[in-house]
Scaffold this motif. Structure first.
Motif, short mmCIF file in Angstrom:
data_model
loop_
_atom_site.label_atom_id
_atom_site.label_comp_id
_atom_site.label_asym_id
_atom_site.label_seq_id
_atom_site.Cartn_x
_atom_site.Cartn_y
_atom_site.Cartn_z
N GLN A 107 24.09 4.45 32.63
CA GLN A 107 24.53 4.49 34.11
C GLN A 107 24.45 3.38 34.95
O GLN A 107 25.30 2.86 35.58
N ASN A 108 23.32 2.54 34.66
CA ASN A 108 23.04 1.43 35.37
C ASN A 108 22.97 0.22 34.43
O ASN A 108 22.09 -0.86 34.60
N ARG A 109 23.98 0.11 33.42
CA ARG A 109 23.90 -0.92 32.60
C ARG A 109 23.90 -2.46 33.12
O ARG A 109 23.59 -3.41 32.68
N ALA A 110 24.80 -2.50 34.39
CA ALA A 110 24.75 -3.66 34.76
C ALA A 110 23.58 -4.31 35.16
O ALA A 110 23.28 -5.42 34.64
N VAL A 111 22.81 -3.56 36.11
CA VAL A 111 21.49 -4.08 36.25
C VAL A 111 20.38 -4.46 35.24
O VAL A 111 19.93 -5.45 35.03
N ALA A 112 20.66 -3.41 34.33
CA ALA A 112 19.84 -3.43 33.23
C ALA A 112 20.24 -4.63 32.29
O ALA A 112 19.13 -5.33 31.78
N GLN A 113 21.21 -4.88 32.20
CA GLN A 113 21.61 -6.25 31.54
C GLN A 113 20.96 -7.46 32.07
O GLN A 113 20.40 -8.33 31.48
N LEU A 114 21.01 -7.49 33.60
CA LEU A 114 20.40 -8.44 34.30
C LEU A 114 19.19 -8.77 33.99
O LEU A 114 18.52 -9.66 33.80
N LEU A 115 18.40 -7.79 33.86
CA LEU A 115 16.90 -7.59 33.68
C LEU A 115 16.55 -7.96 32.32
O LEU A 115 15.87 -8.80 31.91
N LEU A 116 17.29 -7.13 31.44
CA LEU A 116 16.82 -7.29 30.14
C LEU A 116 17.05 -8.82 29.42
O LEU A 116 16.71 -9.23 28.48
N HIS A 117 18.33 -9.36 29.83
CA HIS A 117 18.62 -10.66 29.46
C HIS A 117 18.08 -11.69 30.14
O HIS A 117 17.88 -12.90 29.67
N GLY A 118 17.69 -11.33 31.52
CA GLY A 118 17.07 -12.36 32.18
C GLY A 118 17.69 -13.38 32.81
O GLY A 118 17.49 -14.73 32.46
N GLY A 119 18.80 -12.92 33.54
CA GLY A 119 19.24 -14.05 34.41
C GLY A 119 18.22 -14.13 35.67
O GLY A 119 18.53 -14.47 36.89
N SER A 120 17.09 -13.72 35.39
CA SER A 120 16.08 -13.22 36.37
C SER A 120 15.37 -14.54 37.26
O SER A 120 14.80 -14.48 38.27
N SER A 121 15.52 -15.50 36.30
CA SER A 121 15.05 -16.64 37.02
C SER A 121 13.32 -16.45 37.10
O SER A 121 12.95 -15.31 37.45
N ALA A 122 12.83 -17.58 36.72
CA ALA A 122 11.10 -17.56 36.37
C ALA A 122 10.45 -16.73 37.64
O ALA A 122 9.65 -15.90 37.32
N GLN A 123 10.91 -16.78 38.79
CA GLN A 123 10.15 -15.97 39.89
C GLN A 123 10.22 -14.56 39.99
O GLN A 123 9.34 -13.92 40.70
N PHE A 124 11.22 -14.21 39.08
CA PHE A 124 11.11 -12.57 38.97
C PHE A 124 10.57 -12.03 37.73
O PHE A 124 10.65 -10.75 37.62
N ARG A 125 10.61 -12.93 36.91
CA ARG A 125 10.17 -12.34 35.38
C ARG A 125 8.99 -11.68 35.72
O ARG A 125 8.76 -10.51 34.99
N TYR A 126 8.01 -11.91 36.35
CA TYR A 126 6.71 -10.83 36.60
C TYR A 126 7.03 -9.50 36.57
O TYR A 126 6.46 -8.65 36.20
N MET A 127 8.32 -9.51 37.43
CA MET A 127 8.36 -7.77 37.65
C MET A 127 8.84 -7.16 36.41
O MET A 127 8.56 -5.84 36.15
N VAL A 128 9.86 -7.90 35.75
CA VAL A 128 10.24 -7.05 34.52
C VAL A 128 9.25 -7.18 33.44
O VAL A 128 8.83 -6.22 32.88
N ASP A 129 8.28 -8.22 33.43
CA ASP A 129 7.30 -8.08 32.39
C ASP A 129 6.06 -7.13 32.63
O ASP A 129 5.83 -6.33 31.94
N GLU A 130 5.92 -6.91 34.15
CA GLU A 130 5.08 -5.83 34.38
C GLU A 130 5.48 -4.46 34.20
O GLU A 130 4.66 -3.50 33.52
N PHE A 131 6.92 -4.39 34.33
CA PHE A 131 7.28 -3.07 33.81
C PHE A 131 7.21 -2.74 32.36
O PHE A 131 6.65 -1.67 31.86
N ALA A 132 7.59 -3.84 31.73
CA ALA A 132 7.54 -3.94 30.50
C ALA A 132 6.07 -3.56 29.78
O ALA A 132 6.01 -2.72 28.78
N GLU A 133 5.15 -4.12 30.54
CA GLU A 133 3.78 -3.98 30.27
C GLU A 133 3.55 -2.25 30.42
O GLU A 133 2.64 -1.74 29.67
N ARG A 134 3.93 -1.85 31.59
CA ARG A 134 3.48 -0.37 31.79
C ARG A 134 4.12 0.41 30.92
O ARG A 134 3.44 1.56 30.17
N ALA A 135 5.63 0.19 30.50
CA ALA A 135 6.10 1.04 29.61
C ALA A 135 5.30 0.90 28.24
O ALA A 135 4.96 2.00 27.47
N ARG A 136 4.92 0.07 27.69
CA ARG A 136 3.92 -0.26 26.80
C ARG A 136 2.83 0.35 26.77
O ARG A 136 1.97 1.09 25.81
#
Lengths: 207, 207, 207, 207
Positions: D101-130
């Motif tokens: 349903q949210n594939r647009a944002v998901a792509q944004l995050l998973l592919h990483g148009g995120s720019s260095a300064q926001f990477r930590y948010m995704v990384d943090e989440f990935a870490e929690r998932a793990r």
DNA sequence: TATGAATGAGCGTTCATTCAT
DNA sequence: CATGAATGAACGCTCATTCAT
């Protein structure tokens, strides 16, 4: 004695610079283009010229100096007017020939890739040419050949302009035109315009 | 609503750009100078122009468009020649007036801070002006007013050049000269030069 | 002769660029930072790269080219499966080693400071890796080692993803981990998951 | 009460921003693009967001918050393991649905148009998932369902990665795939890989 | 002397953000 | 509150000039 290659270095560079300046104008022409065209190194450029502007100045000054030498020949004021006019014609023909031979630089100056900072050199020269022209007209008036009612300032301007434009076209020709015919056409137009007595103004065809 | 766009902005910028281009030429004129002169921010320049070159083009095109409108008035080929010549004189006076009013841009173009890439625009216009001129001469020949022995190409060149140079001087004057007198001087010179019958070429003073 | 080109220049710049890109991403990394980090002048950057993007591309392409050379080794389809798996393990270990050695660029790519315009390069590579993986699985199925009921598309995706993530973590480690153990853990998990006969899937510890 | 148009303003902007960020990445996406896409004025953007980065953060945070709510459901540690696994499967299916349903944002995050300064948010989440994943594996081990010889760190990484990649592919699909089948394929692969007793790991088809 | 690699000041342009209306 | 014109800091890139070799 310098190495043979050195003898031609500056000449090669000047020629290449001329081309580059004509093609792109002073600002857009890159030193690297010039040296590449001349088959020289970039550094060698600065062995011969202080700067890009210096090279430009040398080209322009060289051209104008040779040109000035042709234009400012002394007029023998005591000669009879017919003789003066004839010698004028001869001189102008040489001038046309000179422009044709140096048409690259001529285009550079007449069209004005010259950039504001060098305009004064061309302007100065144009002014001198016009002054010369004005003196001749005055002489013609004094001798009674030309009309007394001429506004010398504007008339000399118009005459100088006519030459200007014809030369500008001349140097843009792909093949050498009949310089003599071009010159005669211009002179004929102007002499008739100046003449007090139209009959006498008609140039006699060369026998 | 939003801040209404400052209607003077573009005009101010164009004026400032004109000045800057006349002073330094297209290449050397800095966008920041232009905006400073116009009392605007650097960014505002790009609200109105795509690029520095675009501003230059707009100035030149605007000028040439207005100029073309004046030059390419239709000649009434059926009118009698005297009338045509009179209307020509009137048109030329308007032209001189126009050049005087727009002397900043005129200088820009006539001297050629134009940079190689825009030269064609001026050249093209000069060529059209000369063609116009040539047509008038042909007409004069057809009607028997002008000499048959003229080389049309070179003659039209010389005439266009005379105008060229006079106008170039005109726009460089610090004070407005007597345009009418300047024009008459040029026309008188040229008409006499063209005339088949010198007596008829003399312009009658306006009563 | 001329100053010989500093052989370290490009290498220094590439290294500095790598760092800058990893730290800030392609867009935010400033050319001036890169050159400062490399102890070079801003201009030197452009002696070696067409643009900032070009430097980025060179880094990515260089890395991917070397990587591709490692990944696309020919599989000897006639060999017995045990041998294939063993060679696969060896290759993967080399791969892990390579990623560790090049962890800076690897991070750049795997995290994606890559900016939309270069994503395709990484995506393309990821796709190839997955295709490779898929072929191995197919082979395993054909030989009867792997289950027949696998959805090849999704399975190969999951396997590729497992590697992906492990490598991503690997390159983020401050100290070199035991690559061999990491690799074995992953392979063990996946082989067991794939195996038709679980007993045979158990990797024998190297004696 | 705000005007009806206002109610949707922020939503429109967020949607447009999502699109723009997915298409061009954070840096390259221009605020003007976003507002144009949303059919709003540039100023309105700043009524709802402090800055472009703020809008990005809101999008990411909103997505991650909703995602976190799904992932971090409390595991009933007292329930029997079969039940836990079944509920895990259900939750994962919801997760897949959410990503689709949210594939647009998901792509944004998973592919990483995120720019260095926001990477930590995704990384943090990935870490929690793990970490979540790791806890489940530990639980499975404690209950004797999973092998005791697993390296929890690397294994959880590999499992998280498998999900990662599958989801990344999922959100890139043009048409909605059979989420359930995709999920089962992954889970089947991983459960078999984890299982102490392979026979019990086989997922029973839903009756 | 000749070379061309290295330098860095300089400038055009972009675009996030502000603010007058 | 809504608008979009105005602002100006920031940065990529060029190229004339220098200078180590």
């Amino acid at each position: 004695m310098a190495r043979p290659s050195d003898v031609h270095a500056k000449i090669d560079l000047l020629r290449a610079a001329e081309q580059a300046f004509v093609e792109h104008g002073l600002e857009k022409a890159r030193v690297e283009d010039i040296t590449a065209k001349a088959g020289r190194s970039k550094g060698s450029f600065y062995l011969h010229f202080q700067s890009k502007e210096d090279a430009f100045r040398q080209i322009v000054e060289g051209f104008l100096a040779r040109l000035a030498a042709m234009v400012e020949y002394p007029v023998d004021l005591d000669a009879d007017f017919e003789t003066i006019i004839t010698s004028w014609h001869e001189k102008d023909l040489e001038l046309f020939e000179f422009f044709w031979q140096n048409r690259a630089v001529a285009q550079l100056l007449l069209h004005g890739g010259s950039s504001a900072q060098f305009r004064y050199m061309v302007d100065e020269f144009a002014e001198r040419a016009r002054t010369n022209c004005r003196m001749l007209v005055e002489l013609g008036q004094a001798r009674g050949y030309y009309r007394q009612d001429l506004d010398l300032d504007v008339t000399s301007l118009a005459i100088a302009g006519a030459y200007d434009r014809v030369v500008r076209e001349l140097v843009a020709q792909p093949k050498k035109p009949d310089l003599s015919r071009w010159l005669e056409t211009v002179q004929d137009l102007l002499l008739r315009g100046l003449a007090a007595n139209p009959e006498r103004a008609r140039r006699r065809p060369r026998s």
